[in-house]
Every structure is written in C-alpha cells, then in structure tokens.
Design an enzyme around this catalytic site. Structure first.
Site, mmCIF file in Angstrom:
data_model
loop_
_atom_site.group_PDB
_atom_site.id
_atom_site.type_symbol
_atom_site.label_atom_id
_atom_site.label_comp_id
_atom_site.label_asym_id
_atom_site.label_seq_id
_atom_site.Cartn_x
_atom_site.Cartn_y
_atom_site.Cartn_z
ATOM 1 N N GLU A 49 43.754 52.581 34.584
ATOM 2 C CA GLU A 49 43.356 53.396 35.832
ATOM 3 C C GLU A 49 44.532 54.011 36.706
ATOM 4 O O GLU A 49 45.221 53.426 37.040
ATOM 5 C CB GLU A 49 42.466 52.803 36.429
ATOM 6 N N CYS A 99 36.223 55.026 41.031
ATOM 7 C CA CYS A 99 36.409 54.900 40.031
ATOM 8 C C CYS A 99 36.079 56.041 39.168
ATOM 9 O O CYS A 99 36.075 55.431 37.529
ATOM 10 C CB CYS A 99 35.205 53.288 40.105
ATOM 11 N N GLU A 101 31.389 45.978 39.955
ATOM 12 C CA GLU A 101 31.443 47.557 39.396
ATOM 13 C C GLU A 101 33.146 47.372 39.641
ATOM 14 O O GLU A 101 33.697 47.581 40.503
ATOM 15 C CB GLU A 101 30.576 48.104 40.364
ATOM 16 N N GLY A 132 35.467 46.794 43.010
ATOM 17 C CA GLY A 132 37.010 47.153 43.460
ATOM 18 C C GLY A 132 37.589 46.627 42.101
ATOM 19 O O GLY A 132 37.482 47.317 40.345
ATOM 20 N N SER A 133 39.000 46.383 41.771
ATOM 21 C CA SER A 133 40.052 46.492 40.913
ATOM 22 C C SER A 133 39.280 45.772 39.410
ATOM 23 O O SER A 133 38.427 44.634 39.603
ATOM 24 C CB SER A 133 41.412 46.281 41.021
ATOM 25 N N THR A 134 39.809 45.752 37.892
ATOM 26 C CA THR A 134 39.096 45.190 37.574
ATOM 27 C C THR A 134 39.919 43.685 37.139
ATOM 28 O O THR A 134 39.012 42.726 37.042
ATOM 29 C CB THR A 134 39.349 45.588 35.636
ATOM 30 N N VAL A 174 41.044 41.835 39.898
ATOM 31 C CA VAL A 174 39.805 40.751 40.757
ATOM 32 C C VAL A 174 38.980 40.367 40.498
ATOM 33 O O VAL A 174 38.202 39.875 40.855
ATOM 34 C CB VAL A 174 40.658 41.687 42.374
ATOM 35 N N GLY A 175 37.903 41.782 39.793
ATOM 36 C CA GLY A 175 36.756 41.134 38.845
ATOM 37 C C GLY A 175 36.751 40.293 38.403
ATOM 38 O O GLY A 175 35.824 39.735 38.490
ATOM 39 N N LYS A 179 33.035 41.853 53.386
ATOM 40 C CA LYS A 179 34.145 41.415 53.413
ATOM 41 C C LYS A 179 35.009 42.972 53.145
ATOM 42 O O LYS A 179 35.029 42.932 51.490
ATOM 43 C CB LYS A 179 34.848 40.403 52.403
HETATM 44 P P1 NDP Z 1 41.309 44.793 44.681
HETATM 45 O O1 NDP Z 1 39.934 44.452 43.505
HETATM 46 O O2 NDP Z 1 42.008 45.194 44.960
HETATM 47 O O3 NDP Z 1 40.160 44.422 46.723
HETATM 48 C C1 NDP Z 1 38.589 45.497 46.295
HETATM 49 C C2 NDP Z 1 38.589 43.815 46.968
HETATM 50 O O4 NDP Z 1 38.443 42.837 46.556
HETATM 51 C C3 NDP Z 1 38.634 44.619 48.694
HETATM 52 O O5 NDP Z 1 38.406 43.474 49.870
HETATM 53 C C4 NDP Z 1 39.920 43.272 48.729
HETATM 54 O O6 NDP Z 1 40.290 42.319 49.641
HETATM 55 C C5 NDP Z 1 39.046 41.434 47.985
HETATM 56 N N1 NDP Z 1 40.217 40.675 46.899
HETATM 57 C C6 NDP Z 1 41.557 41.288 46.436
HETATM 58 N N2 NDP Z 1 41.727 39.550 46.374
HETATM 59 C C7 NDP Z 1 40.640 38.845 46.580
HETATM 60 C C8 NDP Z 1 40.205 37.964 45.810
HETATM 61 N N3 NDP Z 1 41.592 36.850 45.071
HETATM 62 N N4 NDP Z 1 39.159 36.994 46.234
HETATM 63 C C9 NDP Z 1 38.132 37.671 45.979
HETATM 64 N N5 NDP Z 1 38.441 38.771 46.877
HETATM 65 C C10 NDP Z 1 39.131 39.734 46.899
HETATM 66 O O7 NDP Z 1 40.775 47.050 44.289
HETATM 67 P P2 NDP Z 1 41.238 48.129 46.085
HETATM 68 O O8 NDP Z 1 40.814 47.732 46.937
HETATM 69 O O9 NDP Z 1 42.581 47.974 45.370
HETATM 70 O O10 NDP Z 1 40.085 49.140 45.652
HETATM 71 C C11 NDP Z 1 40.351 49.959 44.131
HETATM 72 C C12 NDP Z 1 39.840 49.491 43.188
HETATM 73 O O11 NDP Z 1 38.319 49.904 42.804
HETATM 74 C C13 NDP Z 1 40.364 50.632 41.880
HETATM 75 O O12 NDP Z 1 40.221 50.171 40.327
HETATM 76 C C14 NDP Z 1 38.577 51.568 41.265
HETATM 77 O O13 NDP Z 1 38.270 51.471 40.646
HETATM 78 C C15 NDP Z 1 38.008 50.052 41.311
HETATM 79 N N6 NDP Z 1 36.208 50.586 42.030
HETATM 80 C C16 NDP Z 1 35.368 50.564 41.122
HETATM 81 C C17 NDP Z 1 34.157 51.563 41.993
HETATM 82 C C18 NDP Z 1 32.960 51.096 40.577
HETATM 83 O O14 NDP Z 1 31.738 51.951 41.038
HETATM 84 N N7 NDP Z 1 33.188 50.227 39.739
HETATM 85 C C19 NDP Z 1 33.805 52.217 43.013
HETATM 86 C C20 NDP Z 1 35.664 52.096 43.602
HETATM 87 C C21 NDP Z 1 36.560 51.106 43.231
HETATM 88 P P3 NDP Z 1 42.203 43.592 50.420
HETATM 89 O O15 NDP Z 1 42.378 44.395 50.127
HETATM 90 O O16 NDP Z 1 41.431 43.397 51.255
HETATM 91 O O17 NDP Z 1 43.132 42.540 50.113
#
Ligand code: NDP
Length: 501
Positions: A395, A297, A263, A241-243, A245-246, A188
């Site tokens: 961040e 990130c 990550e 993604g973000s911490t 949602v992680g 996804k």
């Molecule tokens: P998000 O955490 O918002 O989203 C990441 C992914 O998770 C998207 O595909 C999003 O879908 C999906 N998502 C959102 N909600 C859920 C859920 N409830 N269950 C499962 N999946 C979900 O991050 P961003 O897209 O805003 O990216 C930015 C963040 O990512 C920053 O905080 C950054 O630090 C981090 N990041 C970390 C990296 C690393 O390697 N450490 C590298 C790159 C980014 P959708 O948005 O389509 O709704």
C-alpha cells in the site's frame, strides 16, 4: 503551477486549542500539547493534549463505571436512538466547522470534507434506526419442556482507535453502532487529526450522552492507544489503520482475549476488459487513484488492464489525470490536496523511485510538487509494473497508480488475488458473465461492477485476509458490538438425572 500563498480563509486564523474528554470533564494534558501543522498550509492549526497512559486508564475506568452502573446500557433502544438522532442533527448543524477542521488538519480538499460530513450524518441516522431493531432470537421448537431465548447484550467497554485519512467519517463508522448497542467507549483519534473527533465530544454531550459513555483521549498510539488494547477492563477493540499496527493490536488484545474488529490496508485492483465502457472507466480510474490523494484504504491503486487496450487506456488516463486540480485544500475547486506529513511524502517518493529502478516507467508525474507551502505530490502513473514489484503489492497510500496487464480472465483473477490484501476490487465489462465471474472469484470484501468506490450505510464494508477482520456498516453493524447470551428455560417437571422416569 502557481506559487501557493496563505489563503484568505487563514489570514486571521488562530490555532485552536483542544482538551480531552474524560468522564464528562474537559481535561488538559500534563505535558506540552501536540501541535498540528496543516499539511497544505504549513502553519500550526490545532493543539491537542498529549495524553498519557494514565489518562487512557482514567478514561477506561470511566467507561467501565458508565457501563457497569448505567444508565446507558439499561436505556431502551428508543431512548438511545433519539439521542443518536439528535447527535446527527447537531453534526449536520456543525458540518461546516467539522469539515474545515478535517480539511486543514488532514490536507483533504474542503469540498470532499463536506461530502464526508454528509455521509457521516447519514451513518449516525442509520445507526439510530438500528438501535431500535437490535434483537435476539427465540426457539419454540425444542419440545414442550424447553424454551430457548438468545439475547443480544452490549459487549461492554469498547476501545475505538482511528487513523488520519478520514478523521470524522471513520469514527462515525464505529462509534454510533457501539452506542446503539449500549456500549461505553474510549476513543483515540490520530494524533495528526484529532480536532473533529473532539468537537464530536461536545456534540454528544449536548445530545444527551451521559458522562463516561464516550471518552476521547488524544495522544500517540504507543502511549494512549496501546493501553486501550491491553487493559483487562476493555472488552473489545475496534481499530482502523495500517496492517502493521492492526497486527500488533490483535496480539495485544489476545492477552486478555478481547474481541477485535480491524479495518486495515488495501491494494485494490480494477480489472478492465476490452468491452467495457472505457469513458466511464477512465473517469473512475482517475477518481479511484487520486481521491484523498490516494491516502485511502479503498484506493484503486492497481489497474489490471487487458493487454489489447492497455497502452491506449493508460494514455487516456494520463491525459485526464493532468487536468486534476492539485492545490490548496481550502480552495473549493481543489480535487487533490496535500500529503499528510513530509515523512509520508518521502515514503511515497521512495516507492516511485524503487519501481523505476525495478523497470517500471513513469507515465505521468512521479515527483513532489512545490506549491510554496505544505507538501504535495503530483498525480502519478507507473506503467510496465510487474506483479512482484513492491509498488504492485504494497500500500503506497499516495497518488500513485500502477498499471499491470492480463490476457485471460483466469490470469486477471490470479493477479488480483496474488497479494496479502483483500479490501475491495472493481471489474469493468459490459458482459454480465464476466462481471459476475470476477465478482465471485476475487477475494475482497467489496467488488464494484462498472463503478468504483461507491458506498452506502446499508452496505457492509471490510476486508478479506490482511485487510482486516469483521465488517462495519450494514444492518449487522450493531451486532458486532454485542455478546450473545442463551437463556435455556425449562417448563414443567424436569427429568431426573439419577432416577430416570
Ligand atoms: P496507523 O496504523 O499508524 O495508525 C492508526 C491509529 O492507530 C492511530 O490512531 C495511531 O496513533 C494508532 N496507533 C499507532 N500505534 C499504536 C499502538 N501501538 N497501539 C494502539 N494504537 C496505535 O495508521 P495511519 O494513521 O497511518 O493510517 C493509515 C493506514 O490506515 C493505512 O495503512 C490505511 O490503509 C489504513 N486505513 C484502513 C482503512 C480501512 O477501513 N481498511 C481506512 C482508513 C485507513 P497515532 O498515529 O496517533 O500515533
């Protein structure tokens, strides 16, 4: 700054309509598509299906069947490797198209997007090499009656969830390694930047990946991503993604005890001593803070400068940062492109406002830039930032650099470690002992010495503490997508339990 006009490259541009890939079939969504408005140009550039929970479940079922019935997990490593190599060649052949999609959908500069594609091709080739080298261990030292063999088996169905900031690069840090191990997947991408991942689906079919092995479902996180983290037929979740949602992903996956690889965010310090090559550092500081508009990130968003050099170095960084070219992502000369959404631009602005209210000063920028279309933020430097301010701990994910100071090495280490994140860090000094002391004491997954944000497919990447769990890239990356199985074999007559000989 000149008013921004629709670039020539988009004059006859028509938004591209995409479909999802489920079980080898290109599939429409049931409802209205998601429209992606280019952050740097303000026009609709892509439409993707708004996938549903049912779409995610169909994709998981396809991946489960493809794993349980094969042929993908039963192929030889060489066969999978050859397909991954073919995919790498096809990615290279379509790099311009993929880079264009990442550029217009994410707002990143086109020159940078092309560079990321080059990096991604290298990762696919590296994973292809690892596919042939995946092996377990044998123990011939357990006595004449025992032979132990430790197998590495593909873990099964993997959910791969990716963010918007490096759309093609991040899926490339996960998918080829999962495929190399023999796993099947549901991917996804972010709802904001799904285009290049969907083109990757076309490439993988052409390369020979069987139906159901890679399914790509577009849509929102709560609708599509969430079932990918809870469904009992999924064995592992790999999330970037973000911490926040992680954390939610890990809690969801805990219900069925799935393996989780995360990550997440970072607030990465660069610690600078007076004996450093300051010319090199100043260049790296500007790169670290403003690369990908700080939506990274790994951004070097926290400078920890020795007090004796702080004022002069901050002034020199500001001078150089003024020269950074902010503008149309499609202009090959642009170094800093657009901010991903208007809402995100507001969030960045709020961090700057709060920091100044708390006593920090704006040494450069500090506001949005009106370029006529899309949303942009001026490269910003905040000085006088204290370690307890939100801008020093959280961040921002924008082009905002916070400058803090230190007097002793111990203090620098304390400040560097006094946050929840631990993704990466940098140290600048010509003294070997200083670099190694910082390198060993700072709690981060990567520490750069006299450089910043360099990387290679061979080098593991990932974070300590709330920056994540597990490592991507490096020679163990394929093992992350495996289970370990012990074959404990008996040779000759077995000692009876109830009648000892
Ligand atoms: P998000 O955490 O918002 O989203 C990441 C992914 O998770 C998207 O595909 C999003 O879908 C999906 N998502 C959102 N909600 C859920 C859920 N409830 N269950 C499962 N999946 C979900 O991050 P961003 O897209 O805003 O990216 C930015 C963040 O990512 C920053 O905080 C950054 O630090 C981090 N990041 C970390 C990296 C690393 O390697 N450490 C590298 C790159 C980014 P959708 O948005 O389509 O709704």
């Amino acid at each position: 700054m000149a008013a921004h006009v629709k670039p020539k490259a988009l004059e006859n541009f028509k938004a591209r309509d995409f479909r999802m890939l489920i079980d080898g079939i290109w599939t429409e969504g049931a409802g209205d598509p998601i429209e992606r408005i280019a952050p740097g140009h303000g026009i609709v550039v892509s439409r993707y299906p708004a996938g549903s929970k049912a779409d995610a479940e169909r994709a998981i079922a396809a991946a489960r069947k493809a794993f349980d019935d094969g042929p993908w997990p039963s192929m030889t490593g060489a066969e999978r490797s050859n397909i991954l190599l073919k995919a790498a060649d096809l990615i290279a052949a379509r790099a311009e198209e993929l880079a264009f999609l990442d550029c217009i959908e994410s707002g990143k500069p086109i020159s940078q997007a092309k560079g990321e594609l080059g990096g991604a091709v290298d990762i696919w080739r590296y994973a292809a090499a690892l596919a042939r080298d995946l092996h377990g261990e044998s123990y011939n030292t357990l006595g004449d009656g025992t032979l132990g063999v430790v197998l590495r088996e593909a873990i099964g169905v993997v959910s791969i969830i990716t963010p918007w900031n490096f759309p093609f690069l991040i899926v490339s840090q996960k998918l080829p390694f999962a495929l190399a191990a023999g796993c099947t997947t549901v991917v996804k991408p972010s709802e904001l930047t799904s285009g290049s991942t969907l083109v990757l689906g076309e490439i993988l079919i052409e390369a020979g990946v069987p139906a159901g092995v890679v399914n790509i479902v577009t849509g929102t996180g709560p609708e599509v991503g969430a079932p990918m983290t809870t469904h009992p037929d999924v064995d592992m979740v790999s999330f970037t993604g973000s911490t926040g949602v992680g954390r939610l992903t890990m809690a969801n996956a805990a219900q069925t005890l799935k393996k989780v690889s995360l990550e997440l965010g970072g607030k990465n310090p660069q610690i600078v001593f007076p004996d450093a090559d300051l010319d090199a550092f100043i260049d790296a500081a500007v790169f670290g803070a403003y690369f990908n508009a700080g939506e990274c990130c790994n951004a070097g968003s926290r400078l920890i400068l020795h007090k004796s050099i702080a004022a002069a170095v901050t002034a020199r960084i500001a001078e150089l940062a003024k020269k950074v070219k902010v503008g149309d992502p499609l202009d090959p000369a642009t170094q800093v492109g657009a901010i991903i959404t208007p809402q995100h631009l507001q969030k960045i602005g709020a961090y700057v406002e709060d920091a100044t209210k708390a006593g920090a000063s704006v040494a450069l920028g500090g506001a949005a830039l009106d370029l006529g279309l899309g949303q942009f933020m001026a490269p910003t430097i905040l000085s006088g930032v204290q370690p307890d301010m939100a801008v020093a701990r959280e961040e921002v994910f924008g082009p905002v650099l916070s400058v803090l100071t230190f007097e002793t090495t111990e203090e620098a280490i304390r400040i560097a470690n006094a946050i929840d994140y631990g993704l990466s860090a940098g140290v600048w000094s010509r003294d070997f002992d200083t670099c190694l002391t910082i390198g060993r004491k700072v709690r981060a997954g990567t520490v750069w010495m006299n450089t910043f944000m360099d990387g290679a497919s061979e080098l593991p990447f990932g974070g300590y503490r709330q920056s994540g769990l597990g490592r991507e890239l490096g020679r163990h990356a394929v093992e992350d997508y495996t289970e370990t199985k012990t074959l404990n074999m008996h040779i000759g007559a077995r000692t009876s339990w109830w009648m000892p000989r």
